[in-house]
Design a protein around this motif. Structure first.
Motif, PDB file in Angstrom:
ATOM      1  N   THR A 119      47.566 -84.426 -78.863  1.00  0.00           N
ATOM      2  CA  THR A 119      47.712 -84.167 -80.290  1.00  0.00           C
ATOM      3  C   THR A 119      47.787 -82.653 -80.494  1.00  0.00           C
ATOM      4  O   THR A 119      47.577 -81.880 -79.563  1.00  0.00           O
ATOM      5  N   THR A 120      48.065 -82.251 -81.723  1.00  0.00           N
ATOM      6  CA  THR A 120      48.105 -80.819 -82.043  1.00  0.00           C
ATOM      7  C   THR A 120      47.022 -80.502 -83.060  1.00  0.00           C
ATOM      8  O   THR A 120      46.932 -81.152 -84.107  1.00  0.00           O
ATOM      9  N   GLU A 121      46.207 -79.521 -82.744  1.00  0.00           N
ATOM     10  CA  GLU A 121      45.121 -79.113 -83.631  1.00  0.00           C
ATOM     11  C   GLU A 121      45.681 -78.495 -84.909  1.00  0.00           C
ATOM     12  O   GLU A 121      46.528 -77.605 -84.876  1.00  0.00           O
ATOM     13  N   TRP A 122      45.205 -78.995 -86.044  1.00  0.00           N
ATOM     14  CA  TRP A 122      45.545 -78.406 -87.333  1.00  0.00           C
ATOM     15  C   TRP A 122      44.360 -77.589 -87.819  1.00  0.00           C
ATOM     16  O   TRP A 122      44.406 -76.379 -87.942  1.00  0.00           O
ATOM     17  N   GLU A 175      38.804 -78.730 -85.641  1.00  0.00           N
ATOM     18  CA  GLU A 175      38.382 -78.724 -84.230  1.00  0.00           C
ATOM     19  C   GLU A 175      37.598 -79.979 -83.853  1.00  0.00           C
ATOM     20  O   GLU A 175      36.576 -79.914 -83.169  1.00  0.00           O
ATOM     21  N   ALA A 234      41.345 -83.952 -81.722  1.00  0.00           N
ATOM     22  CA  ALA A 234      41.967 -83.844 -83.052  1.00  0.00           C
ATOM     23  C   ALA A 234      41.940 -85.198 -83.762  1.00  0.00           C
ATOM     24  O   ALA A 234      42.849 -85.569 -84.506  1.00  0.00           O
ATOM     25  N   TRP A 280      39.726 -87.341 -86.414  1.00  0.00           N
ATOM     26  CA  TRP A 280      38.695 -87.214 -87.428  1.00  0.00           C
ATOM     27  C   TRP A 280      37.853 -88.488 -87.514  1.00  0.00           C
ATOM     28  O   TRP A 280      38.283 -89.543 -87.031  1.00  0.00           O
ATOM     29  N   VAL A 334      44.351 -81.752 -76.506  1.00  0.00           N
ATOM     30  CA  VAL A 334      44.663 -81.079 -77.757  1.00  0.00           C
ATOM     31  C   VAL A 334      45.484 -79.818 -77.490  1.00  0.00           C
ATOM     32  O   VAL A 334      45.086 -78.953 -76.713  1.00  0.00           O
ATOM     33  N   THR A 365      47.597 -76.459 -79.338  1.00  0.00           N
ATOM     34  CA  THR A 365      47.470 -75.599 -80.514  1.00  0.00           C
ATOM     35  C   THR A 365      48.857 -75.160 -80.962  1.00  0.00           C
ATOM     36  O   THR A 365      49.830 -75.238 -80.216  1.00  0.00           O
TER      37      THR A 365
END
Length: 346
Positions: A84-87, A90, A94, A96, A111, A113
């Motif tokens: 996934t890509t961190e928005w 943290e 990634a 929730w 993850v 960035t």
């Protein structure tokens, strides 16, 4: 703000988020996974997007998400991405809290960035057979590089960057992984929950609503943003003139002369620090004179608290949680009684 100012705010408010029922107080309802054979029979599939058409020949096994929220739709459809890509936030993988139950005991994704651009070498090293960049701002150059690594699905044609509707993103993800019908059922289920909340809150219908943040002054989210769409799906009307201000972007900064756009029946602020930023907004001489402030119709959410985070994320897994936790504050704001205090979202 993070990921480089405005993208982080889109990204936590263009700052700017499965399931822990005990912690979140709500229930997410990911659809049951389809059988591998059923998914495999759906291929090949072709998906149109901003940069053309991508054909996916066989069921993908290693999916890398370079968009910011597509992991939720994958998890809701029974698929765990490789990366996934961190928005912001943290969170491990990634992922929730509202998506934890959908992840279950599966290994968390790696993850990536995007602070200084896409990590093309790391993406390639993950050996993906599908790359998803649907909720993104991919450029044609980005897409060309990614497409050389694996079939890549970019943001839809005709939408602004970071402006795809959650329904469209969910459907695109479902098609890409061979679970189109399951995605349609998921969308219908969440839309049903939204309709129930709208029906239970008739005061929302036709009331003006807006979401804003304190990025470089006042930044407002427009009709092509998921936050703006969340309000209109609940029955709110965005203020007249907002679309002209935001133009072909998901949002825009307000000039001091247009602070009047903030004077809505219900205004949600996405801020970094509840006490400091709230006090700063309310002390602004221009804002303090608006009825939205004097009649207590404004709501303040911290970007990285769960409710504030879900307000920016807007996915089929975050929406049920958001409906449960934010709607009571919205109802307090539009009840027509200035004496009603809007409680801070739990």
């Amino acid at each position: 703000m993070r990921l480089s100012s405005i993208r982080r705010t889109a990204m936590a408010a263009a700052t700017g988020l499965l399931l822990l029922p005990a912690a979140c107080g709500g229930e997410s309802e990911p659809a049951p996974p389809s059988s591998s054979a059923g998914a495999s029979s759906a291929f090949p599939v072709s998906i149109e997007h901003k940069f053309g058409t991508t054909t996916i020949a066989a069921e993908p096994k290693r999916i890398v998400v370079v968009g910011l929220v597509e992991q939720d739709a994958l998890l809701a459809l029974g698929v765990v991405p490789t990366a996934t890509t961190e928005w912001f936030g943290e969170k491990p993988g990634a992922v929730w809290p509202w998506a934890e139950a959908a992840l279950g005991s599966a290994p968390r994704p790696e993850v990536l960035t995007n602070t200084d651009g896409l990590q093309f070498e790391k993406v390639a090293a993950l050996r993906p057979d599908l790359i998803l960049g649907i909720y993104s701002g991919l450029t044609s150059e980005d897409y060309a590089k990614l497409a050389k690594i694996a079939p890549t699905v970019a943001q839809p044609e005709g939408t602004v960057d970071y402006g795809v509707a959650w329904q469209d993103s969910t459907r695109m993800v479902g098609t890409a992984i061979g679970r189109k019908e399951q995605a349609e059922r998921l969308v219908a289920t969440v839309e049903g929950k939204i309709a129930e909340v709208r029906a239970a809150n008739p005061a929302f219908s036709g009331a003006t609503g807006l979401m804003a943040t304190t990025y470089e002054g006042y930044y407002v989210y427009g009709p092509q943003d998921s936050r703006g769409r969340f309000l209109t799906e609940l029955g709110f009307r965005l203020p007249d003139g907002l679309a002209e201000v935001t133009g072909k972007e998901f949002g825009a900064n307000l000039s001091r002369e247009r602070t009047d756009l903030l004077d809505t029946d219900m205004l949600i602020w996405l801020i970094d620090d509840y006490d400091t930023d709230r006090a700063k907004v309310q002390a602004d001489p221009l804002y303090s004179k608006l009825k939205v402030k004097t009649e207590g119709r404004d709501i303040y959410l911290e970007n990285e608290e769960l409710v504030g985070a879900a307000t920016s994320f807007i996915t089929p897994l975050s929406l049920p949680f958001l409906l449960e936790k934010l709607v009571p504050q919205m109802a307090q704001a539009v009840d027509g009684d200035p004496a009603t205090a809007v409680q801070r979202a739990a």
